[in-house]
Design a protein around this motif. Sequence first.
Motif, PDB file in Angstrom:
ATOM      1  N   VAL A 116      -3.606   4.691  -2.283  1.00 32.77           N
ATOM      2  CA  VAL A 116      -4.696   5.682  -1.746  1.00 32.77           C
ATOM      3  C   VAL A 116      -3.812   7.118  -1.865  1.00 32.77           C
ATOM      4  O   VAL A 116      -2.834   7.459  -1.639  1.00 32.77           O
ATOM      5  CB  VAL A 116      -4.609   5.381  -0.009  1.00 32.77           C
ATOM      6  CG1 VAL A 116      -3.282   5.349   0.710  1.00 32.77           C
ATOM      7  CG2 VAL A 116      -5.603   6.335   0.644  1.00 32.77           C
ATOM      8  N   ALA A 152      -0.343   2.266   5.544  1.00 30.10           N
ATOM      9  CA  ALA A 152       0.576   2.032   4.288  1.00 30.10           C
ATOM     10  C   ALA A 152       2.005   1.755   4.444  1.00 30.10           C
ATOM     11  O   ALA A 152       2.633   1.885   5.567  1.00 30.10           O
ATOM     12  CB  ALA A 152       0.660   3.559   3.826  1.00 30.10           C
ATOM     13  N   LEU A 169       4.884   5.910   1.968  1.00 26.79           N
ATOM     14  CA  LEU A 169       4.526   7.398   2.023  1.00 26.79           C
ATOM     15  C   LEU A 169       5.275   8.163   1.221  1.00 26.79           C
ATOM     16  O   LEU A 169       6.586   8.349   1.283  1.00 26.79           O
ATOM     17  CB  LEU A 169       4.408   7.752   3.307  1.00 26.79           C
ATOM     18  CG  LEU A 169       3.749   9.339   3.773  1.00 26.79           C
ATOM     19  CD1 LEU A 169       2.371   9.399   3.357  1.00 26.79           C
ATOM     20  CD2 LEU A 169       3.952   9.830   5.096  1.00 26.79           C
ATOM     21  N   ALA A 200      -4.664   8.582   5.096  1.00 25.77           N
ATOM     22  CA  ALA A 200      -3.921   7.927   4.000  1.00 25.77           C
ATOM     23  C   ALA A 200      -2.739   7.297   4.400  1.00 25.77           C
ATOM     24  O   ALA A 200      -2.507   6.116   3.958  1.00 25.77           O
ATOM     25  CB  ALA A 200      -3.483   9.158   2.981  1.00 25.77           C
ATOM     26  N   ALA A 201      -2.004   7.832   5.308  1.00 25.38           N
ATOM     27  CA  ALA A 201      -0.842   6.864   5.960  1.00 25.38           C
ATOM     28  C   ALA A 201      -1.245   5.598   6.651  1.00 25.38           C
ATOM     29  O   ALA A 201      -0.525   4.812   6.524  1.00 25.38           O
ATOM     30  CB  ALA A 201      -0.020   7.763   6.858  1.00 25.38           C
ATOM     31  N   ALA A 251      -8.286   9.392   0.520  1.00 28.71           N
ATOM     32  CA  ALA A 251      -8.420   9.881   1.822  1.00 28.71           C
ATOM     33  C   ALA A 251      -8.596  11.308   2.130  1.00 28.71           C
ATOM     34  O   ALA A 251      -8.164  11.996   1.510  1.00 28.71           O
ATOM     35  CB  ALA A 251      -6.924   9.254   2.557  1.00 28.71           C
ATOM     36  N   ARG A 285       1.085  -1.115   0.088  1.00 25.32           N
ATOM     37  CA  ARG A 285       0.104   0.054  -0.057  1.00 25.32           C
ATOM     38  C   ARG A 285       1.062   1.323   0.049  1.00 25.32           C
ATOM     39  O   ARG A 285       1.783   1.384   0.909  1.00 25.32           O
ATOM     40  CB  ARG A 285      -0.754  -0.091   1.391  1.00 25.32           C
ATOM     41  CG  ARG A 285      -1.967   1.201   1.431  1.00 25.32           C
ATOM     42  CD  ARG A 285      -2.697   0.816   2.556  1.00 25.32           C
ATOM     43  NE  ARG A 285      -3.705   2.051   2.646  1.00 25.32           N
ATOM     44  CZ  ARG A 285      -5.148   2.159   2.321  1.00 25.32           C
ATOM     45  NH1 ARG A 285      -5.347   1.016   1.389  1.00 25.32           N
ATOM     46  NH2 ARG A 285      -5.657   2.894   2.554  1.00 25.32           N
ATOM     47  N   ALA A 320       0.799   5.374   0.022  1.00 27.91           N
ATOM     48  CA  ALA A 320      -0.209   6.621   0.162  1.00 27.91           C
ATOM     49  C   ALA A 320       0.832   7.874  -0.478  1.00 27.91           C
ATOM     50  O   ALA A 320       1.757   8.206  -0.133  1.00 27.91           O
ATOM     51  CB  ALA A 320      -0.124   6.705   1.949  1.00 27.91           C
ATOM     52  N   TYR A 324      -4.376  11.349  -0.879  1.00 27.55           N
ATOM     53  CA  TYR A 324      -4.747  12.364   0.100  1.00 27.55           C
ATOM     54  C   TYR A 324      -4.899  13.694  -0.808  1.00 27.55           C
ATOM     55  O   TYR A 324      -3.773  13.896  -1.362  1.00 27.55           O
ATOM     56  CB  TYR A 324      -4.224  12.782   1.225  1.00 27.55           C
ATOM     57  CG  TYR A 324      -4.426  13.893   1.944  1.00 27.55           C
ATOM     58  CD1 TYR A 324      -5.519  14.413   2.471  1.00 27.55           C
ATOM     59  CD2 TYR A 324      -3.386  15.073   1.721  1.00 27.55           C
ATOM     60  CE1 TYR A 324      -5.661  15.700   3.089  1.00 27.55           C
ATOM     61  CE2 TYR A 324      -3.558  16.313   2.185  1.00 27.55           C
ATOM     62  CZ  TYR A 324      -4.801  16.744   2.940  1.00 27.55           C
ATOM     63  OH  TYR A 324      -5.069  17.918   3.205  1.00 27.55           O
ATOM     64  N   TYR A 345      -8.284   5.000  -7.640  1.00 33.49           N
ATOM     65  CA  TYR A 345      -7.390   5.049  -6.346  1.00 33.49           C
ATOM     66  C   TYR A 345      -8.478   5.150  -5.250  1.00 33.49           C
ATOM     67  O   TYR A 345      -9.611   5.458  -5.384  1.00 33.49           O
ATOM     68  CB  TYR A 345      -6.510   6.008  -6.491  1.00 33.49           C
ATOM     69  CG  TYR A 345      -5.750   6.236  -7.836  1.00 33.49           C
ATOM     70  CD1 TYR A 345      -4.878   5.009  -8.071  1.00 33.49           C
ATOM     71  CD2 TYR A 345      -5.405   7.401  -8.290  1.00 33.49           C
ATOM     72  CE1 TYR A 345      -4.113   4.869  -9.467  1.00 33.49           C
ATOM     73  CE2 TYR A 345      -4.805   7.380  -9.770  1.00 33.49           C
ATOM     74  CZ  TYR A 345      -4.199   6.214 -10.082  1.00 33.49           C
ATOM     75  OH  TYR A 345      -3.199   6.300 -11.242  1.00 33.49           O
TER      76      TYR A 345
END
Length: 989
Positions: free
Chosen positions: A729, A758, A761, A754-755, A748, A704, A706, A731, A745
Amino acid sequence: MISDAELHAQRLDALELTKNGVPSLPSNPFFGVGPITDAATDEVDSRLRRLEFDRWIEKTYRKYDDTGKDIGAFTTAELSRSMHRGYPADKILLDMMRAIHRYFEFPKTNRIAVGLGGGHSGYTVCVQHLLNANDAEQRVYVDTPRPESGGAGASGFFRQSWATQLIEMHRFAEKGDENRIYFAEKEGAIPSARTLAKLGVSIFVGVGHETTGANSYTNEEINELLTWLDGDPENRHAVFDATSMLGAMPWEPEVVRAVMAKCCLFMPFQKAIGGVSGYFVASFTPAALALIERNQSNPSWAIPRQLKIAPPLDPKQPLSSKRSVDAGPFYDAQEDKMLGGVINTYSALAFAETTFGVLQTERRIGSVIELNRRSSANREVINEWVAKNPLFSLVVDERERRGAAVTLLKVNDGEVSSSELHARIIARSKQLLGYEGITHPNGDQEAGLDAARYVNAFPGTPGDYRAWVGGIREPADIVALLENLKYAYLRAKVVVLEEELEKRGSKAEYAASSSASAVGPREGTFRVLIADAIGLRFDSEGRLDHSELAAYIGEKGCVFHEGSVKSADASDDGKVHFFYQPHLSTADEILAETDQGQYDAVIAAATFIPSGAKFRLGGVRIGTGTGNMGSASWGGPNGEGGEAPLMNTPGINSRATAQMAAKALLKVTPDLPVEELHARVVNGDFDTGKNLAEYPTEKLEGKRIAILGYGNIGRELARIAKAFHMDVVVYARPAHRDNILAEGYEYADTPVAAAKGADVLSVHLGLGRQDPATGAFSNTGLVDREVLSALNDRSVLINYDRGELVDVAALDEALASGKVRHAAIDADLFKGPEGPTGPMKPYLSLLPRHADKVELLPHAAADTDHPTRVAGAKQAVDQLLDSIRNRAVTNLKGDLPEGYRSKGAKTPLGVGQLTRADVFRLAENSELLGELRAVSEKIAAVLGALNAVSDEAHRCRIVERYRALLADSTLRQHNLLKAAGLLAPAAKE
């Protein structure tokens, strides 16, 4: 005759009145059809409605086997090529009649007939069904002057036509007497109940509700008619040509209901609600049907039989057998069925379109009561506009008699209106209102507005412009129509007066034309500073090569200089001179060159431009963020409040940055120690069968990531991550939510959200807005302890954006705890007298404890790619030249200074979101657009057929025939969409 001087003066007045240009256009240019017409706003809306109609047909009309099992849908294609008899044609007709009866609130006691043919001839025959010229007791009142009488000139041609046929019916009937027909002295009025009774009238024939003359019966007149009908309801009848009556009755609902119940109404529906074929419906009261039944026993002539409202009881003897309305093509609402039907209709799809149109009108407008109310309100909009515009007046003088569906206007332009110029101006104005346009005697052409088509008054009808309005139109559309009529008249007047002056040998002065630009191109010699290295590739002598940009500037007719304006020879030659000084770095060095306004504009990439640097005509930052563009000339990094425009080149280095961010990730995950394995292979110290288990890794797929920020870089990285099959994801601001979801997608609404969970990042938000009071940027420290704590253990942080976005102390803790196992940072670093400075400096404190966990770059990810930097510089040159010379700003950051105009956003093809400019570029590429349209239509045809067809054998045939076409077309479409730059969500412009 109007003098030459007066013609010149009138022309100048018209130019002055139109100097502000074309008014806003109506959403739909067609004003020549009924008040309940298809209200599609444009070509796209119409095509989408056609597709919606196809889906509605498939949902509404189903096929059933002999056990009653649903086996699929009928399609428009099947209906269009089939015989229109039996099922589903009978059901389509029944549905239409039911929808009309229900929506317009006809009483269930009244039947509605359906017939084929044109409106006015159909109405004539409908009326004639009620007439019997051999009945000496029957007297008829017709609300139009006797044909060819003194008052007939102001009547519509069509009404005079059917009035003539009524006279001829009596002249040819054995016992006919045309003196039993009473004609009005002036049409558009109903005599009192007492007058009609005194004349012995048994049938009142109305010209209709504003069919051509834009008149309406008053509330008092309608009530008089109803009173007369109530005096002898079995033997008194009223019939209206209600072409525009439905949905545009300006009376109280209870009066409207009484009219619908007690009167016979004829309505041509060729385009009234969306049908494409010529047909009409007519409602009849029970008493009127009884009269028609009696007339069949002793008809005065044969024409009424042709309409088949009263068809033969014995179809084997169609000409001589007994006839009856009980077998006619009527919808009986009490039994909810058709009595008979339309023979050989060929109109099943047209009938279905009508039902579909009624349902759409109901969905958009509401009930017929609301439609009537809107029609009356639009009438008031017209009254108010005309009251403020003395150039126009309404042909119908009495306010209460003005129609609610049709407007008839005349122009009052003094001597011009009473001269032969008037007709010429009106005719030319209609060319401008349509698509033809008008051309001045000097050859200047004004393109057609396409604002209002078919606004012609009928032959013999007073007035200059006639338009159907009614409740289907929005008030703003009505005002737009009227404003365009006024504008078109005045512009046509200019042209006709110019032609007249040419003919008289007194030519007009065209320099005074309102089409001339108020502000021409800016002339003069201008100086532009280029404050960063452009060529990032070395030449044969080992120097950074800027030759591509220098050549490009020369191609643009400008001059390229190496060095300062202080030492270069920059003569006052009316050209734009560019001064290349890539060595400038510190604020003091910049100010020494620019604090006195030595340069008119600047192009920069990473160099910080201090507040005191003066550039009166603006600046362009190569790249997206403008945090380094601090000049007060444009109001600092936000571009707010200055005299000059601040611009950037968004997306120019997005792919380079995103690819470098991906490289940073791939260096540590999958975490296969490539160098160690390489060394063991070289040394022969590895057995694949035994030693591979010593190096377990995890692929990117399923991890994942972010991404903070949905700008051009964030979107590019999301695409790369998706290609690695990562879960993405994003933001971003709520305005981007729908676009993020559309691209597949996850959205968030906070950085923490979002984090959460994840593995990676990556930050791409930019510094954000600068607070003028504190100098701080809104996104400083956004990646804080809370955001980092939400990540999975042993995650990766990538900040290839701005160093200030990450709280370094929080990152220190995350690295120490193992929450973050690797951090890749790319931030500015500068040399100062006291050592390193810039956003990278705080990260240097991490090295003693986490040297093996951090990778630090000096903001090199985006700004070391030679093709990107050159492309950005060329775009910056183009933007500055357009801004300097034409005051046209592309990629504006912040406020638009007075005197400038914005041309919107521009990004490299396929980068960033879809802008208006992108679509316009596609529209101008006719070859690409034609290919894309053709392949998309093939895909839509195959998918539409697969979705519509339920029969397995039929579906198999489609698959066999079109499988290859579908596969080839989808692949080609994808490549064409990519080439057109359409694989992106829409920008919020």
